[in-house]
Structures are given as C-alpha cells and as structure tokens.
Design an enzyme around this catalytic site. Structure first.
Site, PDB file in Angstrom:
ATOM      1  CG  HIS A   1       5.985  -5.553  -4.254  1.00 19.69           C
ATOM      2  ND1 HIS A   1       4.683  -5.416  -3.846  1.00 19.69           N
ATOM      3  CD2 HIS A   1       6.644  -4.466  -3.808  1.00 19.69           C
ATOM      4  CE1 HIS A   1       4.544  -4.282  -3.186  1.00 19.69           C
ATOM      5  NE2 HIS A   1       5.720  -3.684  -3.150  1.00 19.69           N
TER       6      HIS A   1
ATOM      7  CD  GLU B   1       3.132  -8.379  -5.351  1.00 20.75           C
ATOM      8  OE1 GLU B   1       3.788  -9.151  -4.632  1.00 20.75           O
ATOM      9  OE2 GLU B   1       2.901  -7.199  -5.042  1.00 20.75           O
TER      10      GLU B   1
ATOM     11  CB  CYS C   1       5.459  -4.098   0.437  1.00 18.11           C
ATOM     12  SG  CYS C   1       6.295  -2.514   0.260  1.00 18.11           S
ATOM     13  CE1 TYR C   2       0.880   0.936   5.654  1.00 18.37           C
ATOM     14  CE2 TYR C   2      -0.758  -0.823   5.444  1.00 18.37           C
ATOM     15  CZ  TYR C   2      -0.337   0.361   6.029  1.00 18.37           C
ATOM     16  OH  TYR C   2      -1.106   0.963   6.987  1.00 18.37           O
TER      17      TYR C   2
ATOM     18  CE  LYS D   1     -11.449  -9.956 -22.273  1.00 19.50           C
ATOM     19  NZ  LYS D   1     -12.706  -9.207 -22.448  1.00 19.50           N
TER      20      LYS D   1
ATOM     21  N   GLY E   1       0.850  -1.190   0.000  1.00 18.16           N
ATOM     22  CA  GLY E   1       0.000   0.000   0.000  1.00 18.16           C
ATOM     23  C   GLY E   1       0.881   1.234   0.000  1.00 18.16           C
TER      24      GLY E   1
ATOM     25  CB  SER F   1     -20.675  -8.088 -28.349  1.00 21.25           C
ATOM     26  OG  SER F   1     -19.591  -8.786 -27.739  1.00 21.25           O
ATOM     27  N   GLY F   2     -20.309 -11.095 -29.722  1.00 17.74           N
ATOM     28  CA  GLY F   2     -19.320 -11.854 -30.485  1.00 17.74           C
ATOM     29  C   GLY F   2     -17.931 -11.699 -29.893  1.00 17.74           C
ATOM     30  N   GLY F   3     -17.798 -10.864 -28.849  1.00 17.57           N
ATOM     31  CA  GLY F   3     -16.519 -10.730 -28.130  1.00 17.57           C
ATOM     32  C   GLY F   3     -16.329 -11.914 -27.196  1.00 17.57           C
ATOM     33  CB  VAL F   4     -13.329 -13.183 -25.416  1.00 15.56           C
ATOM     34  CG1 VAL F   4     -12.940 -12.037 -24.525  1.00 15.56           C
ATOM     35  CG2 VAL F   4     -12.941 -14.492 -24.762  1.00 15.56           C
ATOM     36  CG  ASP F   5     -15.643 -10.470 -21.593  1.00 21.18           C
ATOM     37  OD1 ASP F   5     -14.672 -11.241 -21.616  1.00 21.18           O
ATOM     38  OD2 ASP F   5     -15.543  -9.264 -21.310  1.00 21.18           O
ATOM     39  CB  SER F   6     -21.228 -11.503 -24.740  1.00 15.36           C
ATOM     40  OG  SER F   6     -20.611 -11.094 -25.923  1.00 15.36           O
ATOM     41  CB  SER F   7     -18.406 -15.506 -27.426  1.00 15.05           C
ATOM     42  OG  SER F   7     -18.656 -14.479 -28.347  1.00 15.05           O
TER      43      SER F   7
HETATM   44  N1  LIG Z   1     -23.652  -5.511 -31.028  1.00 14.83           N
HETATM   45  C1  LIG Z   1     -24.024  -6.032 -29.857  1.00 14.83           C
HETATM   46  N2  LIG Z   1     -25.123  -6.823 -29.777  1.00 14.83           N
HETATM   47  C2  LIG Z   1     -25.499  -7.337 -28.609  1.00 14.83           C
HETATM   48  N3  LIG Z   1     -24.871  -7.136 -27.448  1.00 14.83           N
HETATM   49  C3  LIG Z   1     -23.780  -6.363 -27.450  1.00 14.83           C
HETATM   50  C4  LIG Z   1     -23.295  -5.770 -28.659  1.00 14.83           C
HETATM   51  N4  LIG Z   1     -22.207  -5.055 -28.359  1.00 14.83           N
HETATM   52  C5  LIG Z   1     -22.014  -5.198 -27.029  1.00 14.83           C
HETATM   53  N5  LIG Z   1     -22.956  -5.973 -26.471  1.00 14.83           N
HETATM   54  C6  LIG Z   1     -23.121  -6.349 -25.044  1.00 14.83           C
HETATM   55  O1  LIG Z   1     -22.431  -5.396 -24.261  1.00 14.83           O
HETATM   56  C7  LIG Z   1     -21.395  -6.058 -23.512  1.00 14.83           C
HETATM   57  C8  LIG Z   1     -20.189  -5.149 -23.375  1.00 14.83           C
HETATM   58  O2  LIG Z   1     -19.711  -4.775 -24.609  1.00 14.83           O
HETATM   59  P1  LIG Z   1     -18.230  -4.252 -24.779  1.00 14.83           P
HETATM   60  O3  LIG Z   1     -18.138  -3.741 -26.155  1.00 14.83           O
HETATM   61  O4  LIG Z   1     -17.901  -3.363 -23.634  1.00 14.83           O
HETATM   62  O5  LIG Z   1     -17.325  -5.553 -24.730  1.00 14.83           O
HETATM   63  P2  LIG Z   1     -16.682  -6.460 -23.591  1.00 14.83           P
HETATM   64  O6  LIG Z   1     -16.975  -5.968 -22.221  1.00 14.83           O
HETATM   65  O7  LIG Z   1     -15.274  -6.672 -24.014  1.00 14.83           O
HETATM   66  O8  LIG Z   1     -17.491  -7.818 -23.788  1.00 14.83           O
HETATM   67  P3  LIG Z   1     -17.394  -8.801 -25.025  1.00 14.83           P
HETATM   68  O9  LIG Z   1     -16.044  -9.456 -24.907  1.00 14.83           O
HETATM   69  O10 LIG Z   1     -18.529  -9.748 -24.832  1.00 14.83           O
HETATM   70  O11 LIG Z   1     -17.557  -7.959 -26.280  1.00 14.83           O
HETATM   71  C9  LIG Z   1     -21.110  -7.331 -24.273  1.00 14.83           C
HETATM   72  O12 LIG Z   1     -20.566  -8.328 -23.434  1.00 14.83           O
HETATM   73  C10 LIG Z   1     -22.489  -7.698 -24.760  1.00 14.83           C
HETATM   74  O13 LIG Z   1     -23.248  -8.315 -23.720  1.00 14.83           O
END
Ligand SMILES: Nc1ncnc2c1ncn2[C@@H]1O[C@H](COP(=O)(O)OP(=O)(O)OP(=O)(O)O)[C@@H](O)[C@H]1O
Length: 465
Positions: free
Chosen positions: A190, A192, A103-104, A396, A76, A244-250
């Site tokens: 540290h 870590e 550390c702290y 992540k 800290g 969105s097709g990104g890694v989190d929502s997918s």
């Molecule tokens: N075009 C879209 N259609 C539907 N949902 C979306 C779209 N874009 C974003 N979202 C929703 O918003 C969330 C956050 O979007 P953001 O662009 O911040 O990406 P993120 O947090 O990196 O998540 P992800 O990896 O899923 O894209 C997504 O996880 C999804 O649930």
C-alpha cells in the site's frame, strides 16, 4: 446526531455540479471497498493532481467520457476468487489509460489479464522490505530495501502475458509488476499509507511520469474556478448561509462573499451553547473586520427552555436539532426570498453518504441523501432552496488551505472542531444557565479573554457570554 438532509426533489440533481473541477486533469480511483481508497485520493491530491473516488462498478464507457489521465484500482477485503468479489468492467483494459492496481486491485488486474493469484502460504501484514528488480519507471527513486506496508492473504503466482517483475519481498515474489507497453502496473503493498516510506515517490512516478499529469490542483486554481462557477450558477440571486463560525461554514462565507458580495446573507443562531466569547468574536470578525453581514439571532432563552429538565444526551441533541431548524426556517422567512442555500458539504460526506447510492451505469456515488450537518438537517420541503456546495470536492485539509488563502484568520482555520449542540452536550445531566456559565469559565483561559477584550469590547449585537 447526523440527520440526513432530505432535499426538495428539484434541488437534488443540482448538487451534482462539480464546482471547481472543470477541464481538470484527473486520476480516478475505483473503490473496491478498501478503507484506504480515500487516502489514495488524498495522496494524489497532495501531488497537486485532482483525484476522485468512484465505485468499482463504473463502466469503461463512463470512464472514457471522464477522460482521466490515470486509473487506480484500490485494495479491498475480498479474494478475487470469492463469491461476489467485486470486479471492474473488463473493457477498462482497452481504454489506453495507465492503470495502477493496489493490493486487491493488482490481484484483480492479474486475474482479468490472464495471470494467476493464489492463497499465499503465509499472509503478509505489516512492514516489509521491498527489493527492487527494475529501478526504472514506477520505482524510479524508490530506494532498494525500503519499507512498504503489506496487508494481504492472496498473492500473484504467475504474471499475465506482457508483464515483468519490478520488485519482490521476502514473502512475496511478485510485489510490483508492470506491462510497460500498456502502462499497467500492480503493487501488492500500500504505497498510500505513511508506513510505506517509498510510497509517495512511487505515487509521484505514476502521476507525473506514467500518467503525464501536471500539478494543476492548486488552492489558487480551485478558488479562481470556484468563484467563477458560483457566479455563473447564482447569477444575481440571493444566497442564504447558516454560519457557525467553524472552519467549513466560515470558509464558505468567505468564498461566497468574494464571489457574490452582498447577495450573500449569513445567519448565525446563538443557541447559548457556544464557548465563552465565541458569538462576540464571530460577529466582530465577520462584520467589523471583514464586512460580511451576519444576521445575528439571539435564541438563547428559546433553546435553554426547550431542553429544560432533559438529561439524556441523545434527546438533547434531537431537541436542539429540531429547534435549530425551526429558528432557521423562521429567520429565513423573515429575511425574504432566497433562491439558494449554501452548504459546507465536504468530499468525505459525499463519499460516505453515497455508499448505498451508486448509479449502476456511471458508478458515480449519487448523494441522494446528503449526510448533513445536523443543525440544518431535515429542512422542510417547502423551503425549496436550490443548493450551492462549492466545497463538495474538498477534503478538510483542503478546506483549511482554501480558507487560509482567501484570508480566513488562523484562529478559525485551526479551530478545534466543536459540535453544534456544543456545551449542552458537554454538560452531563440537565443544562442550566448556571452550569453553562461555570463550564464556559472553566474551559476558557483568562488571558485569552483579556487579549480579546482589549482594546475592543466585542460586538454590540449580542449579549456577553
Ligand atoms: N449556531 C449556528 N448558527 C448557524 N449555523 C450553524 C450553527 N451551528 C451549525 N450551523 C450550520 O450547520 C453546519 C454543520 O454544523 P456542525 O456543527 O456539524 O459543524 P461542521 O460540519 O464542522 O461545520 P463548521 O466547520 O462550519 O462548523 C455548519 O456548517 C453551519 O452551516
């Protein structure tokens, strides 16, 4: 544009459910404001032991309930003697749980247990060689003379009763100390950070030999528990997910689909700002290859009209975010009643967004306001969804591992992060259909287009980008 998501009040407490973490051995990190607290948690998890970051205010009583196998006091920015320096509940020394102060955290341990900490003549910042006085226990397999990362102004000048010296550096006589009987350890450096070459060995010694943990935090175990928890929570109700097709929502879509099959409805809003062929690719993968139903919403005209003539990027983001919510709301209404909304909230979101929301009794960082995904931010109260957030305990890199383990294709697992407002932000000035097309073509290698289009021709649901 990360608008905080203000949830319907009845939904908030349910976000605290710790999916996939029940009955698990855990190391708790008490955070004293170090920029490395999250990193300590990640390092512990790399040893396949679950860890959580809690506020330094967490009471001993609450810690006892959590029953962690070990506690780490983080570093800290303060001096233990400065006014308002954060102190932990002194009762934690009576819990009989191994404690490592970093550390702290070490200085606080010394201060609270009757030793002495003083302002060092010379602070120590950067790499230092660690000379080992006792090569057992915490420092087993840590090489004498190894490099460790230092960042401190104060130093321990007198160890508390019962402590022994484990190691020193040129400038720091007490660089590592221990009360072996009570299993209290302190390190001035540290372990870590990557620059600390013997750091991981030390962390492994603490976790496995001192705290007696087993490597139970595995991807497979997480997936199994998360699926069980999702089923128990959702029952036979319907779940809505913005995909969105990104890694989190997918990853979330795959996990939920594994758990509840067609009770899941994914909504993908095509705002017209995605990269070339991305919408087609998404639909093809999810629907044709993995048979996960996606409700495709073509809102391209609507979005481009909404930002017509707008040149300020913040204003574009605001309008796009607002439009997104309206489209999402309209779509969800059309699709009928849903009890649950799935969100890809991750552990850093929980930690970061909860800074100001610490429960004073438990020290738990209560995510009253979730720093949200801008696109689903500010959902109207009358939607009244309950939340399912199975990824809220994951970093992540752990999400990627989970995704990979449940069959998410590598192209999504490794996808370059791409913001929701996408190309609309990358275009400087006004966004027009023509500019979008130029940017798409410029950013997309021809060979990838060819490899995607042959032998298939994309999804029939959406127009070609
Ligand atoms: N075009 C879209 N259609 C539907 N949902 C979306 C779209 N874009 C974003 N979202 C929703 O918003 C969330 C956050 O979007 P953001 O662009 O911040 O990406 P993120 O947090 O990196 O998540 P992800 O990896 O899923 O894209 C997504 O996880 C999804 O649930």
């Amino acid at each position: 544009m990360n608008t905080a998501l203000t949830l319907p009040t009845e939904a908030a407490p349910q976000t605290q459910e710790n999916l996939g973490q029940l009955n698990r051995q855990m190391i708790v990190i008490l955070d004293f404001g170090s920029q490395y607290s999250e990193l300590i948690a990640r390092r512990i998890r790399e040893t396949q032991v679950y860890s959580e970051v809690l506020s330094y205010r967490t009471t001993a009583e609450h810690l006892q309930k959590l029953n962690p196998k070990g506690i780490i006091l983080s570093g800290g920015p303060n001096s233990v003697y400065s006014e308002n320096a954060p102190h932990c509940d002194p009762e934690i020394w009576k819990l009989g749980i191994p404690i490592l102060g970093v550390c702290y955290g070490m200085q606080l341990m010394v201060n609270q247990l009757g030793g002495e900490v003083t302002k060092a003549d010379r602070g120590e910042y950067g790499k230092a060689s660690l000379y080992i006085d006792d090569p057992t226990d915490l420092l087993t397999n840590v090489e004498d003379g190894t490099t460790m990362w230092m960042s401190h102004g104060d130093s321990v000048t007198k160890m508390p009763p019962g402590f022994e010296l484990l190691a020193h550096t040129e400038n720091t006589p007490c660089a590592a100390i221990a009360d072996h009987d009570k299993k209290f350890y302190g390190v001035q450096f540290h372990p870590e950070v990557v620059h600390s070459l013997g750091g991981l060995a030390l962390i492994r010694n603490f976790v496995y030999h001192i705290c007696d943990c087993e490597p139970t935090w595995t991807t497979a175990a997480f997936v199994e528990e998360a699926i069980r928890e999702i089923r128990a929570r959702v029952g036979d109700k319907r779940v809505l997910l913005a995909l969105s097709g990104g890694v989190d929502s997918s990853t979330l879509a795959f996990l939920l689909h594994k758990a509840i099959g067609d009770q899941l409805t994914c909504v993908f809003i095509d705002q017209g700002f995605m990269r070339k062929l991305e919408p087609e690719r998404l639909l093809k993968l999810f629907e044709e290859q993995f048979h996960i139903h996606v409700e495709y919403v073509n809102a391209r005209d609507r979005f481009i009209s909404a930002i017509a003539g707008i040149t300020d990027p913040e204003e574009k983001r605001r309008i796009i975010g607002h439009e997104f919510i309206r489209v999402f709301e309209e779509t969800s209404k059309k699709l009928g009643h849903f009890d649950y909304l799935a969100q890809g909230t991750l552990y850093p979101d929980v930690i970061e967004s909860a800074d100001t929301n610490v429960d004073p009794k438990t020290g738990e960082r209560v995510a009253v306001k979730i720093k949200s995904h801008h696109n689903v931010g500010g959902l109207p109260k009358d939607l009244r969804f309950k939340l399912v957030e199975p990824l809220r305990k994951l970093f992540k890199d752990e999400v990627r591992k989970v995704g990979r383990s449940i069959g998410l294709p590598e192209e999504i697992v490794q996808r370059q992060p791409f913001p929701g407002p996408g190309l609309a932000i990358r275009i400087l000035g006004e966004v027009t259909a023509e500019r979008l097309n130029i940017l798409r073509d410029a950013a997309y290698p021809r060979w990838r287009e060819a490899s995607f289009l042959l032998p298939h021709s994309g999804s029939s649901k959406c127009p070609r980008t």
